[in-house]
Design an enzyme around this catalytic site. Structure first.
Site: not given
Length: 481
Positions: A87, A162, A186
């Protein structure tokens, strides 16, 4: 489970366990696996925008180094040669840690964060950096720098956030494993939205630290944010978690807890909570959670319909401390970096969770301990809780930019997503079915959340494998538009 037979251009379909085994045994090369994953990225990422920064040259160099190590007879790591994604909110040496912010586009990290370092040490080949919302602070993965990530099941639904880029990538076959992090759901929310598995480990299980960060994180981020993997199959979560959990002295919160604990008394008792009180839950999601409970009951678990303690009270604490920290820390930064939708979504949170003074904040932080104790005692009686991830199916874009009423409903639907971090507990999001939807030809995936006591990820993963066997998903999938 992916078959370990088939042409090398289909290796992107394989699970991480199969790839690692085949590379170690020299049945395939890491270069073949990496080229296949990069080819899949080229084929589907233009539709998904899941990988914000492909790393083709670096990935092939790492794959060649992995193959050379196998040829020399070096002892391989558990992820040796396996293509993965990271990420874009954790430091990766030589690359920008953008966190979805235009102003951070040139903020190049000087060294690796622990999740990157640990997966590299395990032999993983990082093929790209996945998209995240601005400051990783929304349940929708969209930002002015990288644009919108789309859900491979339906372009009319968000992939969650997220870690939406991570979930969309692994669901569509871009890498066998994806790194994510979970402060307020997330990892688990994107897994629910994209029909994959994801684990939020216990607080203290996986080390975390961004060397590029100026100053320390606010208290709730220090106490609640964790790093973890997403994958198409639960057994790959085990592999990814074990590799990610290696000690790093830069994180003083890391705990040297074993990955497997003592066996609990049999049959293992499970508290099934398909539609928690005070949490709006879509009927299809309640049915999916009950389906997960039935799978466990059929496998010998003692499943009872029981409500965990004080869900509403823990959520009230969460609003005071997390929304309080957001108001004092993330919001001023959001104003400086200028992401209008991020600012709007935060201001709606503030409208439904009014500001608290310093004394109220500290009292809520102290009260959190009482709820952790209550849940710890509950988990002594019921080592597992099976409940919704979210009370809502995957949302439509713009769901968090409406008005106060819509935001209040949103926070209500995300209650269990939010309180698990406040309690410091591990939880697995595992697919538990699909629901029909006009905008999703294959249906919309729905997850069940399996919560365990602190450092008992092993029990949650065991149960998740049982649910997975009953509710198998067709991933990796082609984007449906």
């Amino acid at each position: 489970m992916a078959s370990s037979s088939g042409s090398s251009d289909e290796l992107w379909r394989w699970d991480a366990v199969d790839l690692a085994d085949a590379i170690r045994a020299k049945r395939i090369s890491s270069r073949e696996a990496t080229l296949s994953a990069l080819g899949r990225l080229d084929a589907v990422n233009p539709k998904l925008n899941a990988v914000a920064l492909p790393l083709r040259d670096a990935a092939l160099a790492a794959a060649d180094a992995a193959d050379a190590a196998v040829a020399r007879g070096d002892a391989p790591g558990p992820l040796h040669g396996v293509p993965v994604t990271m990420k874009e909110n954790v430091d990766h040496a030589g690359l920008p840690t953008t966190n979805g912010i235009v102003a951070f586009a040139e903020m190049v990290a000087a060294e690796d964060s622990p999740p990157v370092a640990n997966w590299k040490a395990a032999g993983a080949v990082i093929i790209g950096r996945t998209n995240t919302p601005g400051l990783s602070s929304r349940w929708d993965t969209v930002n002015p720098l990288r644009g919108r990530t789309r859900n491979p099941w339906s372009p009319a639904r968000v992939p969650g956030g997220s870690s939406g880029g991570a979930a969309a990538a692994v669901a569509a076959g871009i890498g066998a494993l994806a790194h994510g992090n979970d402060y307020c759901g997330s990892i688990r929310h994107p897994a629910h939205c994209c029909g994959v598995a994801g684990i939020r480990p216990s607080f203290g299980r996986v080390p975390a630290y961004n060397p590029s960060t100026v100053g320390e994180r606010p208290p709730t981020a220090q106490l609640m944010s964790v790093q973890g993997p997403l994958a198409r199959r639960v057994r790959d979560l085990r592999l990814g978690l074990a590799a990610m959990a290696r000690r790093d002295p830069r994180d003083p919160w890391w705990v040297p807890a074993p990955l497997e604990g003592p066996p609990p008394p049999r049959p293992i008792r499970v508290a099934l909570c398909a539609a928690p009180r005070d949490m709006p839950t879509h009927p299809a999601i309640a049915d999916a959670v009950r389906r997960a409970g039935a799978a466990l009951a059929d496998s010998g678990y003692a499943v009872e319909e029981v409500e965990p303690p004080s869900i509403a009270a823990v959520e009230a604490v969460w609003r005071k401390i997390v929304v309080g920290d957001t108001r004092r820390h993330q919001y001023p930064l959001a104003l400086r970096v200028g992401d209008p939708d991020l600012i709007r979504s935060m201001e709606l949170w503030f409208a439904v969770a009014p500001e608290v003074d310093h004394e109220t904040y500290l009292a809520a932080l102290a009260e959190r301990t009482k709820h952790i104790r209550d849940w710890s005692l509950f988990l002594e009686r019921y080592p597992l809780i099976v409940a919704p991830v979210s009370g809502a199916p995957p949302f439509e874009p713009g769901f968090d930019l409406g008005d106060m009423a819509a935001t209040a409903a949103l926070l209500g639907a995300q209650t269990l997503l939010n309180i698990v971090p406040a309690l410091g507990l591990p939880a697995v999001s595992v697919p538990a079915g699909v629901m029909e939807a006009a905008d999703a030809p294959m249906g919309l995936p729905l997850g069940a959340q399996i919560i365990a006591a602190r450092f008992r990820e092993d029990l949650a993963l065991d149960a998740a494998e049982v649910v997975e066997a009953r509710c198998a998903m067709p991933t990796p999938i082609d984007p449906v538009w």
